[in-house]
Design a protein around this motif. Structure first.
Motif, short mmCIF file in Angstrom:
data_model
loop_
_atom_site.label_atom_id
_atom_site.label_comp_id
_atom_site.label_asym_id
_atom_site.label_seq_id
_atom_site.Cartn_x
_atom_site.Cartn_y
_atom_site.Cartn_z
N TYR A 127 23.35 -11.28 -8.98
CA TYR A 127 22.62 -11.18 -10.24
C TYR A 127 21.51 -10.15 -10.05
O TYR A 127 20.85 -10.14 -9.01
N ALA A 128 21.28 -9.32 -11.05
CA ALA A 128 20.22 -8.32 -10.94
C ALA A 128 19.31 -8.38 -12.15
O ALA A 128 19.74 -8.14 -13.28
N GLY A 129 18.03 -8.72 -11.92
CA GLY A 129 17.04 -8.76 -12.98
C GLY A 129 16.09 -7.58 -12.86
O GLY A 129 15.38 -7.46 -11.85
N CYS A 130 16.08 -6.71 -13.86
CA CYS A 130 15.22 -5.53 -13.87
C CYS A 130 15.50 -4.78 -15.17
O CYS A 130 16.41 -5.13 -15.92
N ASP A 131 14.73 -3.72 -15.42
CA ASP A 131 15.04 -2.90 -16.59
C ASP A 131 16.33 -2.13 -16.35
O ASP A 131 16.77 -1.95 -15.21
N ARG A 132 16.95 -1.68 -17.43
CA ARG A 132 18.27 -1.05 -17.31
C ARG A 132 18.24 0.22 -16.48
O ARG A 132 19.16 0.50 -15.70
N ALA A 133 17.19 1.00 -16.61
CA ALA A 133 17.12 2.26 -15.85
C ALA A 133 17.10 1.99 -14.35
O ALA A 133 17.78 2.68 -13.57
N THR A 134 16.33 0.99 -13.93
CA THR A 134 16.29 0.64 -12.51
C THR A 134 17.63 0.08 -12.07
O THR A 134 18.12 0.38 -10.96
N PHE A 135 18.26 -0.72 -12.92
CA PHE A 135 19.59 -1.26 -12.60
C PHE A 135 20.58 -0.14 -12.32
O PHE A 135 21.36 -0.20 -11.36
N GLU A 136 20.57 0.90 -13.14
CA GLU A 136 21.48 2.02 -12.94
C GLU A 136 21.23 2.70 -11.59
O GLU A 136 22.17 3.15 -10.92
N ARG A 137 19.97 2.75 -11.17
CA ARG A 137 19.65 3.39 -9.89
C ARG A 137 20.16 2.59 -8.71
O ARG A 137 20.64 3.15 -7.72
N VAL A 138 20.06 1.25 -8.80
CA VAL A 138 20.42 0.42 -7.64
C VAL A 138 21.86 -0.06 -7.67
O VAL A 138 22.35 -0.60 -6.67
N GLY A 165 3.20 1.76 -9.34
CA GLY A 165 4.11 2.80 -9.82
C GLY A 165 5.54 2.62 -9.42
O GLY A 165 6.41 3.43 -9.78
N GLY A 166 5.83 1.55 -8.66
CA GLY A 166 7.19 1.30 -8.22
C GLY A 166 7.96 0.41 -9.19
O GLY A 166 7.47 0.07 -10.26
N ALA A 167 9.16 0.05 -8.79
CA ALA A 167 10.01 -0.82 -9.61
C ALA A 167 10.52 -1.96 -8.74
O ALA A 167 10.68 -1.81 -7.52
N ALA A 168 10.77 -3.10 -9.36
CA ALA A 168 11.26 -4.28 -8.64
C ALA A 168 12.58 -4.74 -9.24
O ALA A 168 12.80 -4.63 -10.46
N VAL A 169 13.44 -5.28 -8.37
CA VAL A 169 14.72 -5.85 -8.79
C VAL A 169 14.84 -7.23 -8.14
O VAL A 169 14.69 -7.38 -6.93
N ASP A 170 15.11 -8.21 -8.97
CA ASP A 170 15.32 -9.60 -8.52
C ASP A 170 16.84 -9.77 -8.44
O ASP A 170 17.51 -9.86 -9.45
N CYS A 171 17.41 -9.80 -7.20
CA CYS A 171 18.87 -9.72 -7.09
C CYS A 171 19.45 -10.66 -6.02
O CYS A 171 20.02 -10.21 -5.03
N PRO A 172 19.33 -11.97 -6.22
CA PRO A 172 19.92 -12.92 -5.29
C PRO A 172 21.44 -12.92 -5.37
O PRO A 172 22.04 -12.43 -6.34
N PRO A 218 0.81 -1.23 0.00
CA PRO A 218 0.00 0.00 0.00
C PRO A 218 0.84 1.28 0.00
O PRO A 218 0.32 2.36 -0.32
N HIS A 219 2.11 1.16 0.35
CA HIS A 219 2.97 2.33 0.46
C HIS A 219 3.97 2.45 -0.69
O HIS A 219 4.81 3.34 -0.70
N VAL A 220 3.86 1.54 -1.66
CA VAL A 220 4.68 1.65 -2.87
C VAL A 220 4.12 2.78 -3.73
O VAL A 220 2.91 2.90 -3.89
N ALA A 221 5.01 3.61 -4.26
CA ALA A 221 4.62 4.74 -5.09
C ALA A 221 5.70 4.96 -6.14
O ALA A 221 6.77 4.36 -6.06
N PRO A 222 5.45 5.79 -7.13
CA PRO A 222 6.48 6.08 -8.13
C PRO A 222 7.81 6.48 -7.47
O PRO A 222 7.83 7.30 -6.54
N GLY A 223 8.89 5.89 -7.94
CA GLY A 223 10.21 6.16 -7.37
C GLY A 223 10.65 5.16 -6.34
O GLY A 223 11.84 5.05 -6.02
N LYS A 224 9.71 4.39 -5.78
CA LYS A 224 10.06 3.39 -4.78
C LYS A 224 10.54 2.10 -5.46
O LYS A 224 10.07 1.73 -6.53
N ILE A 225 11.48 1.41 -4.80
CA ILE A 225 12.04 0.19 -5.37
C ILE A 225 11.99 -0.92 -4.33
O ILE A 225 12.38 -0.73 -3.17
N TRP A 226 11.53 -2.08 -4.76
CA TRP A 226 11.62 -3.31 -3.95
C TRP A 226 12.71 -4.17 -4.55
O TRP A 226 12.69 -4.48 -5.74
N MET A 227 13.67 -4.58 -3.71
CA MET A 227 14.80 -5.41 -4.14
C MET A 227 14.72 -6.75 -3.43
O MET A 227 14.87 -6.82 -2.21
#
Length: 314
Positions: A132-143, A109-116, A79-88
């Motif tokens: 390993y990091a699975g996500c779109d490239r823009a999110t990868f650059e952020r994290v 509106g958030g982004a997710a990264v699968d990163c075991p 409920p607290h995920v919003a644009p700009g928030k990331i779950w890793m």
């Protein structure tokens, strides 16, 4: 970035420690209050709850033992995920499940990264583990700046879910290597070979591996404590078998490994250390697979270095 970290167990606690050591603004949460207190003493803040952490952090990391645990925690945060928030998601989990959860995050509106991670608890402790990091490239650059504080080698693997597929494969291979090493060491002992010499013979040969250089030492010292329990092994190799079944790949070794690990759990307990699989052969043969001079605990002797992105050949 403000980072939340949920799950301070054998691996998660060490990954969170690397963030703290690298002066990241970190909030932590775990059901074990002592784990939280220990990280607060090191410089983290008590995140109080998953919901509060998602509200106050830019990115929240989960590193939990089962897919169900991750889903339950994300339900509190959603409920607290919003644009700009990331779950890793740094847990080892099912690719389909992490994709499902990532879609829920994206719908908010958030982004997710699968990163075991891969490489053992001792490398997680020094920031030298691989990620390993699975996500779109823009999110990868952020994290990426966060990931390079926790790991040495970071591989962007494409979309969410790919990391989980690769991770269960690597854990399947590591388990196969452990089981064959148990058999190899036992046969060498039965043949009268010195086990210290045998260790070195394997280490300098085509039979060498990361598992041999780490877990064989713990087997021979008698510690048999690699900080990875049989129930976690069963989860991971079971996920690999599920993947094979999904794509109609007829495996022969995988079902045998699952049965061998099940036997180990019946003998020593569901959460016994995975290296205790050697004891099945000790009991069957009456041999003792011990040798002097090996450590009872693994310590990463590589100096900590800044992490970097690994770029594959294409």
């Amino acid at each position: 970035m403000k980072v939340g970290f949920i799950g301070l167990g054998n691996v998660g606690g060490k990954l969170a420690g690397s963030l703290i050591r690298n002066k990241i603004d970190v909030q932590v949460h775990d059901l074990n209050a002592d784990f939280v207190s220990a990280k607060v003493a090191q410089g983290a803040k008590d995140g109080k709850s998953p919901a509060q952490m998602m509200q106050s952090c830019d990115a929240v990391i989960t590193c939990l033992p089962t897919p169900d645990a991750s889903a339950a925690v994300l339900e509190q945060m959603l409920p607290h995920v919003a644009p700009g928030k990331i779950w890793m998601e740094m847990s080892t989990t099912d690719a389909g499940e992490v994709k499902r959860l990532a879609e829920l995050v994206a719908a908010q509106g958030g982004a997710a990264v699968d990163c075991p991670v891969s490489g053992g608890c001792h490398r997680a402790d020094t920031g030298n583990i691989s990620i390993y990091a699975g996500c779109d490239r823009a999110t990868f650059e952020r994290v990426l700046p966060i990931l390079t504080c926790m790991g040495r080698r970071i591989l962007h693997v494409g979309e969410v879910g790919n990391s989980s597929i690769l991770k269960v494969m690597t854990n399947y291979l590591a388990t196969a290597n452990l089981l064959t090493l148990c058999e190899a060491l036992t046969v060498m002992k039965a043949a009268g070979m010195d086990l210290g010499m045998t260790y070195e013979a394997i280490a300098m040969s085509s039979g060498n591996s990361f598992v041999h250089e780490t877990e064989s030492q713990l087997i021979l010292s008698g510690s048999r404590d690699v900080n990875f329990t049989m129930d976690l092994v069963q989860k991971d190799i079971g996920l690999f078998q599920k993947l094979a079944d999904t794509f109609d790949v007829p495996l022969e070794i995988s079902p045998l490994m699952i049965e061998m690990m099940s036997d180990g759990q019946r003998r020593y307990g569901a959460r016994a250390q995975s290296d205790r699989m050697i004891e099945r052969l000790e009991e069957a043969t009456g041999l003792s697979l011990l040798a002097p001079g090996f450590p009872r605990e693994l310590v990463d002797d590589e100096p900590e270095e800044p992490g970097y992105e690994v770029v594959p050949n294409r």
